[in-house]
Design an enzyme around this catalytic site. Structure first.
Site: not given
Length: 373
Positions: A78, A80-81, A85, A99, A196
């Site tokens: 995936g 992320g900001g 990952v 990550k 978050d």
């Protein structure tokens, strides 16, 4: 005369070009020195933190180890900001999620937050940090691998989470997340505010046990302080508590996580998805918490959600919705703590009262120092 004028003009242009080049070079050098100092300060800050915490930090990997365990980042799980990952394997062949932090989008704070926060936790509903890499500009975090990915994929793309997961599984996930948050707020050595909480940051293991992840925006609270100071807004639009972007609603505290949890719970049960067509036919001010209030007030026994096959599921879903509505109350003082949320989730639905409808004032004075994350 003409030749003299041409020579003077040429000399003037040459001098101008030289001056511009010198000015550009000086500006570039200053910019380089500023950036270099910023990078050095960032590295020194991280190294000082790691040295201070010593044995309390997870295992430190070299970057070549990171590349080896991910087979040069072959399998991406995936994005992320702050980076991608990737799936990897440790020498004992156990699966991990790696990550990779994009240093151009962060200043080291997210890295420190993640290592500092998760290294202090040990709970079945908190993702485990196995190790990290900090080597020059290379930064990575190595987590336990969650085969079912994030909760987001089960409640997105216009599909009801209840259909994909089943209402019993959905209720267990909501309960597990609540236990993890209650642990962060009260159970570990120092209070941790996540800031978050959203489906993307809830990971599911092979048995769909939820684990809270991504502590890049977290804050550690010393002592028993309840209200914290915060210069910048933190979180994801749609899940951010009102007081985080405007102090008119109260102080920022652990109740801000409660609000995010409540919004996520309402999304989890599929209320937003199942009501979208009905909402589209209403005014633009109609949003899914109002739809839930309407259902509860008009016909509290039948919520009218899809795929509910028996009374047990109906009551369980009704409980989740009422709890979610309590969590999204506008003012922090009106929301329960996560301990109170757990008591409601583990109690009888008949004992729960429906809270008043939350109301956001039309005129909000945001913080002067707001910066979105």
């Amino acid at each position: 005369m003409i030749l003299m004028a041409a020579g003077t003009l040429a000399a003037g242009l040459l001098i101008t070009a030289v001056l511009l080049f010198c000015f550009w070079s000086k500006c570039s050098s200053i910019k380089y020195l500023i950036l270099s100092k910023s990078v050095r300060d960032d590295r020194e800050k991280v190294e000082a933190f790691l040295k201070l915490h010593g044995n309390h930090t997870p295992k430190r990997f070299r970057y070549k180890d990171i590349k080896k365990m991910t087979q040069s980042f072959k399998s991406k799980l995936g994005q992320g900001g702050y980076g991608g990952v990737y799936k990897g394997n440790l020498p004992d062949n156990s699966a991990v999620a790696v990550k990779i932090l994009n240093t151009s989008k962060s200043n080291g704070e997210e890295f420190l937050n993640e290592v500092a926060s998760i290294s202090r936790t040990s709970h079945v509903n908190i993702v485990s940090l196995i190790g990290f890499c900090f080597e020059g500009s290379k930064r990575a975090l190595v987590y336990e691998y969650m085969p079912n990915g994030s909760l987001e994929k089960f409640i997105s793309n216009g599909k009801s989470s209840s259909v994909q997961l089943g209402w019993h599984t959905l209720s267990e996930i909501a309960l597990g997340i609540a236990r993890g948050l209650e642990y962060l707020h009260r159970g570990c050595s120092i209070r941790i505010l996540h800031f978050d909480i959203k489906p993307h940051n809830i990971l599911l293991d092979e048995e769909f046990c939820p684990k809270i992840s991504d502590f890049g925006l977290a804050k550690l609270c010393l002592g028993k302080e309840s209200i914290i100071s915060m210069q910048h807004m933190r979180g994801t639009p749609g899940y951010i508590a009102p007081e985080v972007f405007s102090r008119n609603f109260g102080g920022v505290s652990h109740k801000s996580d409660v609000y995010s949890y409540g919004m996520m719970i309402l999304e989890m049960v599929g209320a937003k998805t199942n009501t979208q067509e009905e909402i589209n036919n209403c005014s633009s001010e109609k949003y899914f918490p109002n739809w839930i209030y309407d259902r509860l007030e008009l016909n509290a026994d039948q919520m009218g959600l899809d795929d509910i096959s028996n009374e047990v599921e109906n009551q369980s879903t009704k409980k989740l919705l009422i709890v979610g509505l309590w969590c999204i109350q506008t003012h922090p003082s009106e929301r329960p703590s996560m301990k109170g949320v757990l008591e409601m989730l583990e109690g009888n639905v008949e004992s729960l009262k429906i809270p008043t409808r939350p109301f956001l004032e039309s005129t909000i004075e945001p913080l002067d120092t707001i910066s979105t994350t």
